[in-house]
Design a protein around this motif. Structure first.
Motif, mmCIF file in Angstrom:
data_model
loop_
_atom_site.group_PDB
_atom_site.id
_atom_site.type_symbol
_atom_site.label_atom_id
_atom_site.label_comp_id
_atom_site.label_asym_id
_atom_site.label_seq_id
_atom_site.Cartn_x
_atom_site.Cartn_y
_atom_site.Cartn_z
ATOM 1 N N ALA A 49 0.809 -1.222 0.000
ATOM 2 C CA ALA A 49 0.000 0.000 0.000
ATOM 3 C C ALA A 49 0.843 1.273 0.000
ATOM 4 O O ALA A 49 0.410 2.299 -0.515
ATOM 5 C CB ALA A 49 -0.948 0.005 1.193
ATOM 6 N N LEU A 50 2.034 1.225 0.543
ATOM 7 C CA LEU A 50 2.886 2.420 0.624
ATOM 8 C C LEU A 50 4.120 2.320 -0.273
ATOM 9 O O LEU A 50 5.053 3.112 -0.120
ATOM 10 C CB LEU A 50 3.302 2.673 2.074
ATOM 11 N N GLU A 51 4.125 1.378 -1.205
ATOM 12 C CA GLU A 51 5.246 1.238 -2.146
ATOM 13 C C GLU A 51 5.345 2.546 -2.944
ATOM 14 O O GLU A 51 4.408 2.911 -3.662
ATOM 15 C CB GLU A 51 5.010 0.038 -3.070
ATOM 16 N N PRO A 52 6.472 3.282 -2.826
ATOM 17 C CA PRO A 52 6.567 4.614 -3.434
ATOM 18 C C PRO A 52 6.233 4.675 -4.932
ATOM 19 O O PRO A 52 5.491 5.565 -5.358
ATOM 20 C CB PRO A 52 8.018 5.027 -3.175
ATOM 21 N N GLY A 53 6.745 3.757 -5.733
ATOM 22 C CA GLY A 53 6.462 3.782 -7.171
ATOM 23 C C GLY A 53 4.989 3.572 -7.470
ATOM 24 O O GLY A 53 4.421 4.209 -8.363
ATOM 25 N N LEU A 54 4.347 2.700 -6.712
ATOM 26 C CA LEU A 54 2.925 2.417 -6.897
ATOM 27 C C LEU A 54 2.078 3.612 -6.458
ATOM 28 O O LEU A 54 1.144 4.020 -7.159
ATOM 29 C CB LEU A 54 2.529 1.158 -6.128
ATOM 30 N N VAL A 55 2.406 4.184 -5.318
ATOM 31 C CA VAL A 55 1.682 5.358 -4.823
ATOM 32 C C VAL A 55 1.806 6.511 -5.820
ATOM 33 O O VAL A 55 0.816 7.181 -6.146
ATOM 34 C CB VAL A 55 2.196 5.773 -3.425
ATOM 35 N N GLU A 56 3.014 6.714 -6.340
ATOM 36 C CA GLU A 56 3.237 7.782 -7.322
ATOM 37 C C GLU A 56 2.421 7.537 -8.592
ATOM 38 O O GLU A 56 1.775 8.448 -9.115
ATOM 39 C CB GLU A 56 4.725 7.878 -7.676
ATOM 40 N N PHE A 57 2.434 6.294 -9.093
ATOM 41 C CA PHE A 57 1.688 5.960 -10.305
ATOM 42 C C PHE A 57 0.199 6.232 -10.107
ATOM 43 O O PHE A 57 -0.441 6.862 -10.946
ATOM 44 C CB PHE A 57 1.924 4.495 -10.699
ATOM 45 N N CYS A 58 -0.373 5.758 -9.013
ATOM 46 C CA CYS A 58 -1.800 5.963 -8.744
ATOM 47 C C CYS A 58 -2.125 7.450 -8.607
ATOM 48 O O CYS A 58 -3.165 7.906 -9.099
ATOM 49 C CB CYS A 58 -2.228 5.206 -7.492
ATOM 50 N N SER A 59 -1.245 8.191 -7.980
ATOM 51 C CA SER A 59 -1.452 9.626 -7.814
ATOM 52 C C SER A 59 -1.420 10.348 -9.162
ATOM 53 O O SER A 59 -2.286 11.179 -9.448
ATOM 54 C CB SER A 59 -0.376 10.190 -6.885
ATOM 55 N N LEU A 60 -0.440 10.031 -10.000
ATOM 56 C CA LEU A 60 -0.310 10.672 -11.305
ATOM 57 C C LEU A 60 -1.534 10.421 -12.184
ATOM 58 O O LEU A 60 -1.982 11.312 -12.898
ATOM 59 C CB LEU A 60 0.952 10.189 -12.031
ATOM 60 N N LEU A 61 -2.069 9.197 -12.147
ATOM 61 C CA LEU A 61 -3.215 8.862 -12.986
ATOM 62 C C LEU A 61 -4.559 9.017 -12.261
ATOM 63 O O LEU A 61 -5.597 8.712 -12.819
ATOM 64 C CB LEU A 61 -3.071 7.428 -13.530
ATOM 65 N N LYS A 62 -4.488 9.464 -11.016
ATOM 66 C CA LYS A 62 -5.695 9.656 -10.199
ATOM 67 C C LYS A 62 -6.541 8.384 -10.129
ATOM 68 O O LYS A 62 -7.761 8.398 -10.328
ATOM 69 C CB LYS A 62 -6.508 10.836 -10.710
ATOM 70 N N LEU A 63 -5.860 7.274 -9.835
ATOM 71 C CA LEU A 63 -6.520 5.973 -9.738
ATOM 72 C C LEU A 63 -6.624 5.543 -8.280
ATOM 73 O O LEU A 63 -5.672 5.713 -7.511
ATOM 74 C CB LEU A 63 -5.724 4.913 -10.503
ATOM 75 N N PRO A 64 -7.761 4.964 -7.895
ATOM 76 C CA PRO A 64 -7.858 4.424 -6.539
ATOM 77 C C PRO A 64 -6.981 3.182 -6.396
ATOM 78 O O PRO A 64 -6.735 2.466 -7.370
ATOM 79 C CB PRO A 64 -9.336 4.066 -6.396
ATOM 80 N N LEU A 65 -6.511 2.959 -5.180
ATOM 81 C CA LEU A 65 -5.713 1.777 -4.864
ATOM 82 C C LEU A 65 -6.468 0.967 -3.822
ATOM 83 O O LEU A 65 -6.724 1.451 -2.722
ATOM 84 C CB LEU A 65 -4.337 2.189 -4.326
ATOM 85 N N LYS A 66 -6.872 -0.247 -4.182
ATOM 86 C CA LYS A 66 -7.529 -1.169 -3.250
ATOM 87 C C LYS A 66 -6.471 -2.154 -2.780
ATOM 88 O O LYS A 66 -5.704 -2.666 -3.589
ATOM 89 C CB LYS A 66 -8.641 -1.958 -3.937
ATOM 90 N N THR A 67 -6.472 -2.444 -1.493
ATOM 91 C CA THR A 67 -5.535 -3.437 -0.973
ATOM 92 C C THR A 67 -6.299 -4.515 -0.213
ATOM 93 O O THR A 67 -7.382 -4.263 0.329
ATOM 94 C CB THR A 67 -4.484 -2.797 -0.048
ATOM 95 N N PHE A 68 -5.692 -5.698 -0.219
ATOM 96 C CA PHE A 68 -6.304 -6.860 0.422
ATOM 97 C C PHE A 68 -5.259 -7.593 1.248
ATOM 98 O O PHE A 68 -4.081 -7.623 0.884
ATOM 99 C CB PHE A 68 -6.873 -7.817 -0.634
ATOM 100 N N SER A 69 -5.699 -8.228 2.322
ATOM 101 C CA SER A 69 -4.788 -9.017 3.156
ATOM 102 C C SER A 69 -4.373 -10.289 2.417
ATOM 103 O O SER A 69 -5.079 -10.762 1.512
ATOM 104 C CB SER A 69 -5.478 -9.405 4.467
ATOM 105 N N SER A 70 -3.250 -10.849 2.812
ATOM 106 C CA SER A 70 -2.800 -12.100 2.197
ATOM 107 C C SER A 70 -3.813 -13.217 2.463
ATOM 108 O O SER A 70 -4.023 -14.082 1.617
ATOM 109 C CB SER A 70 -1.412 -12.501 2.709
ATOM 110 N N GLU A 71 -4.482 -13.172 3.622
ATOM 111 C CA GLU A 71 -5.483 -14.185 3.944
ATOM 112 C C GLU A 71 -6.657 -14.142 2.969
ATOM 113 O O GLU A 71 -7.126 -15.180 2.492
ATOM 114 C CB GLU A 71 -5.999 -14.014 5.389
ATOM 115 N N LEU A 72 -7.119 -12.948 2.659
ATOM 116 C CA LEU A 72 -8.225 -12.801 1.719
ATOM 117 C C LEU A 72 -7.795 -13.207 0.307
ATOM 118 O O LEU A 72 -8.508 -13.932 -0.383
ATOM 119 C CB LEU A 72 -8.732 -11.356 1.727
ATOM 120 N N LEU A 73 -6.603 -12.783 -0.115
ATOM 121 C CA LEU A 73 -6.093 -13.148 -1.442
ATOM 122 C C LEU A 73 -5.909 -14.661 -1.569
ATOM 123 O O LEU A 73 -6.158 -15.239 -2.623
ATOM 124 C CB LEU A 73 -4.768 -12.436 -1.724
#
Length: 139
Positions: A49-73
């Motif tokens: 959820a806090l991976e800098p490259g991923l956070v930056e990408f989502c911010s630049l494209l204004k995309l929501p980021l959904k995260t899930f626990s390993s148990e749910l996945l």
């Protein structure tokens, strides 16, 4: 053909860049003749959820980021599970399972979701890390 109904399931090694993510997504979209405007959001494991490259990408494209626990996945049936990934993060799938869960109207029962693009792994020369992408359609 599609509205904003495609979820990008995403897995990565630490330290990846937003550039690597963009290149990987562009390649998947070109190969499957899709337009990026149909991306509903990005989905991944909660530990990214806090991976800098991923956070930056989502911010630049204004995309929501959904995260899930390993148990749910881990409870999602996927076509390409990996025991190596299971040993590292507690689930045999991050990208495919996250895409399926995010696209599902009911995260407890993701049965009617279509995995449009199975997981694909991307690397770039001179760029650290690897990203894995899968695409699922929202119901």
């Amino acid at each position: 053909m599609f509205g904003r109904n495609l979820w990008v399931g995403f897995g990565c090694q630490s330290g990846i860049s937003s550039h690597l993510i963009a290149v990987a997504i562009n390649q998947v979209w070109q190969e499957n003749k899709l337009e990026q405007k149909v991306i509903a959001g990005i989905a991944t494991i909660d530990t990214k959820a806090l991976e800098p490259g991923l956070v930056e990408f989502c911010s630049l494209l204004k995309l929501p980021l959904k995260t899930f626990s390993s148990e749910l996945l881990a409870n999602v049936a996927v076509p390409h599970p990996s025991q190596m990934i299971a040993a590292k993060v507690g689930t045999a799938s991050v990208a495919e399972a996250a895409a399926i869960l995010a696209a599902s109207a009911n995260e407890k029962q993701p049965l009617e979701v279509t995995l449009l693009v199975p997981k694909r792994i991307f690397r770039l020369p001179g760029e650290p890390g690897v990203v894995t992408i899968a695409i699922a359609t929202e119901v």
